[in-house]
Write an enzyme that holds these catalytic residues in place. Structure first.
Site, mmCIF file in Angstrom:
data_model
loop_
_atom_site.group_PDB
_atom_site.id
_atom_site.type_symbol
_atom_site.label_atom_id
_atom_site.label_comp_id
_atom_site.label_asym_id
_atom_site.label_seq_id
_atom_site.Cartn_x
_atom_site.Cartn_y
_atom_site.Cartn_z
ATOM 1 N N HIS A 103 -2.218 -5.519 1.209
ATOM 2 C CA HIS A 103 -3.520 -6.152 0.991
ATOM 3 C C HIS A 103 -3.302 -7.634 0.738
ATOM 4 O O HIS A 103 -2.276 -8.030 0.187
ATOM 5 C CB HIS A 103 -4.195 -5.533 -0.241
ATOM 6 C CG HIS A 103 -5.376 -6.316 -0.753
ATOM 7 N ND1 HIS A 103 -6.617 -6.208 -0.189
ATOM 8 C CD2 HIS A 103 -5.480 -7.235 -1.743
ATOM 9 C CE1 HIS A 103 -7.444 -7.036 -0.828
ATOM 10 N NE2 HIS A 103 -6.779 -7.667 -1.774
ATOM 11 N N ARG A 158 2.220 -6.943 8.713
ATOM 12 C CA ARG A 158 1.532 -5.763 9.268
ATOM 13 C C ARG A 158 2.087 -5.378 10.636
ATOM 14 O O ARG A 158 2.132 -4.194 10.988
ATOM 15 C CB ARG A 158 0.024 -6.022 9.330
ATOM 16 C CG ARG A 158 -0.613 -5.904 7.935
ATOM 17 C CD ARG A 158 -2.035 -6.395 7.929
ATOM 18 N NE ARG A 158 -2.724 -6.011 6.691
ATOM 19 C CZ ARG A 158 -3.870 -6.538 6.303
ATOM 20 N NH1 ARG A 158 -4.465 -7.474 7.042
ATOM 21 N NH2 ARG A 158 -4.437 -6.149 5.181
ATOM 22 N N GLU A 197 -9.493 -10.389 -8.349
ATOM 23 C CA GLU A 197 -8.496 -9.341 -8.104
ATOM 24 C C GLU A 197 -7.264 -9.524 -8.999
ATOM 25 O O GLU A 197 -6.692 -8.537 -9.483
ATOM 26 C CB GLU A 197 -8.087 -9.345 -6.630
ATOM 27 C CG GLU A 197 -9.229 -8.898 -5.719
ATOM 28 C CD GLU A 197 -8.888 -8.986 -4.239
ATOM 29 O OE1 GLU A 197 -9.777 -8.690 -3.422
ATOM 30 O OE2 GLU A 197 -7.745 -9.347 -3.886
ATOM 31 N N ASN A 225 -2.152 -0.229 6.611
ATOM 32 C CA ASN A 225 -1.684 -1.491 7.191
ATOM 33 C C ASN A 225 -0.764 -2.265 6.236
ATOM 34 O O ASN A 225 -0.751 -3.481 6.222
ATOM 35 C CB ASN A 225 -2.874 -2.332 7.662
ATOM 36 C CG ASN A 225 -3.880 -2.590 6.550
ATOM 37 O OD1 ASN A 225 -3.666 -2.190 5.408
ATOM 38 N ND2 ASN A 225 -4.964 -3.276 6.870
ATOM 39 N N TYR A 276 -12.289 -1.655 -4.512
ATOM 40 C CA TYR A 276 -12.876 -1.829 -3.174
ATOM 41 C C TYR A 276 -14.397 -1.716 -3.170
ATOM 42 O O TYR A 276 -14.988 -1.467 -2.125
ATOM 43 C CB TYR A 276 -12.269 -0.813 -2.201
ATOM 44 C CG TYR A 276 -10.878 -1.188 -1.732
ATOM 45 C CD1 TYR A 276 -10.676 -2.259 -0.864
ATOM 46 C CD2 TYR A 276 -9.758 -0.481 -2.156
ATOM 47 C CE1 TYR A 276 -9.408 -2.613 -0.429
ATOM 48 C CE2 TYR A 276 -8.476 -0.831 -1.725
ATOM 49 C CZ TYR A 276 -8.318 -1.901 -0.854
ATOM 50 O OH TYR A 276 -7.059 -2.249 -0.424
ATOM 51 N N LYS A 291 0.824 -1.220 0.000
ATOM 52 C CA LYS A 291 0.000 0.000 0.000
ATOM 53 C C LYS A 291 0.860 1.273 0.000
ATOM 54 O O LYS A 291 2.042 1.225 0.340
ATOM 55 C CB LYS A 291 -0.947 -0.047 1.201
ATOM 56 C CG LYS A 291 -1.931 -1.227 1.123
ATOM 57 C CD LYS A 291 -2.982 -1.157 2.229
ATOM 58 C CE LYS A 291 -3.972 -2.308 2.092
ATOM 59 N NZ LYS A 291 -5.064 -2.217 3.097
ATOM 60 N N THR A 306 -6.038 -7.292 10.261
ATOM 61 C CA THR A 306 -6.244 -5.986 9.621
ATOM 62 C C THR A 306 -5.586 -4.850 10.418
ATOM 63 O O THR A 306 -4.919 -3.993 9.844
ATOM 64 C CB THR A 306 -7.757 -5.702 9.483
ATOM 65 O OG1 THR A 306 -8.368 -6.815 8.834
ATOM 66 C CG2 THR A 306 -8.013 -4.447 8.675
HETATM 67 P P1 ATP Z 1 -7.189 -6.260 2.924
HETATM 68 O O1 ATP Z 1 -8.489 -6.470 2.201
HETATM 69 O O2 ATP Z 1 -6.544 -4.933 2.611
HETATM 70 O O3 ATP Z 1 -6.231 -7.392 2.814
HETATM 71 P P2 ATP Z 1 -8.526 -7.006 5.329
HETATM 72 O O4 ATP Z 1 -9.191 -8.067 4.515
HETATM 73 O O5 ATP Z 1 -7.767 -7.393 6.549
HETATM 74 O O6 ATP Z 1 -7.511 -6.165 4.467
HETATM 75 P P3 ATP Z 1 -10.968 -5.532 4.983
HETATM 76 O O7 ATP Z 1 -12.039 -5.678 5.977
HETATM 77 O O8 ATP Z 1 -11.083 -6.222 3.668
HETATM 78 O O9 ATP Z 1 -9.586 -5.909 5.699
HETATM 79 O O10 ATP Z 1 -10.747 -3.991 4.729
HETATM 80 C C1 ATP Z 1 -10.040 -3.533 3.599
HETATM 81 C C2 ATP Z 1 -9.117 -2.430 4.018
HETATM 82 O O11 ATP Z 1 -9.888 -1.335 4.511
HETATM 83 C C3 ATP Z 1 -8.176 -2.764 5.181
HETATM 84 O O12 ATP Z 1 -7.008 -3.424 4.786
HETATM 85 C C4 ATP Z 1 -7.863 -1.383 5.710
HETATM 86 O O13 ATP Z 1 -6.903 -0.709 4.888
HETATM 87 C C5 ATP Z 1 -9.204 -0.687 5.563
HETATM 88 N N1 ATP Z 1 -10.020 -0.807 6.778
HETATM 89 C C6 ATP Z 1 -10.644 -1.913 7.248
HETATM 90 N N2 ATP Z 1 -11.309 -1.673 8.395
HETATM 91 C C7 ATP Z 1 -11.094 -0.357 8.651
HETATM 92 C C8 ATP Z 1 -11.523 0.536 9.693
HETATM 93 N N3 ATP Z 1 -12.292 0.110 10.693
HETATM 94 N N4 ATP Z 1 -11.094 1.810 9.633
HETATM 95 C C9 ATP Z 1 -10.304 2.260 8.617
HETATM 96 N N5 ATP Z 1 -9.890 1.480 7.608
HETATM 97 C C10 ATP Z 1 -10.265 0.200 7.618
HETATM 98 MG MG MG Z 2 -10.138 -7.696 2.634
#
Ligand code: ATP
Ligand code: MG
Length: 139
Positions: free
Chosen positions: A117, A104, A128, A114, A51, A11, A93
């Protein structure tokens, strides 16, 4: 059967902090093979499309602004049971909760920034991977 590929992005904040090399080295050490890779900047529209599944989430606007704020590295990674293996490897996350030694934990700043992805299912990994790479760009 569990799939063999996952899609990752390094990221923008991890790129800005100069962590591309360290993260790629860690992936190789962890046994993830690079099938395809690109260094590129997402437009706001492209980030919104990627997204789209999170469109209704309160963090969607901030997330897509952040993900289009600078270049990323996108890559298809290959390993047995890739989704689970990679999600374990990168950690939860929120970097504050991520297990010691995960990507992370080492490189993430906060729940949004974080570091990386990782796809969350075989089905999404295929979608994706297709979002970023044609068949001709995979080796
Ligand atoms: P990723 O999809 O990036 O691998 P993830 O699957 O762990 O991460 P998701 O729930 O898919 O998390 O959320 C996608 C992305 O949105 C997260 O990686 C983070 O960058 C952001 N995100 C998720 N939850 C929050 C939150 N509560 N506040 C701010 N940003 C968030
Ligand atoms: Mg995700």
């Amino acid at each position: 059967m569990a799939g063999k590929i996952t899609l990752t992005m390094i990221k923008p904040e991890a790129v800005r902090k100069g962590h591309i090399g360290a993260i790629l080295a860690m992936l190789s050490e962890g046994g993830f093979r690079i099938v395809a890779m690109k260094y590129m900047k997402l437009s706001r529209e492209t980030a919104e499309k990627f997204y789209e599944v999170h469109k209704e989430k309160p963090f969607y606007n901030d997330l897509t602004e952040f993900m289009s704020s600078g270049p990323i590295v996108a890559a298809i990674l290959e390993k047995e049971n890739a989704i689970e293996a990679y999600r374990g490897f990168i950690g939860t996350t929120n970097p504050a909760d991520a297990a010691k030694g995960t990507v992370r934990n080492l490189f993430g700043s906060n729940i949004q920034e974080n570091a990386v992805h990782g796809s969350d299912s075989d089905e999404n990994a295929l979608v994706e991977a297709g979002f970023f790479f044609s068949e001709l760009e995979r080796y």
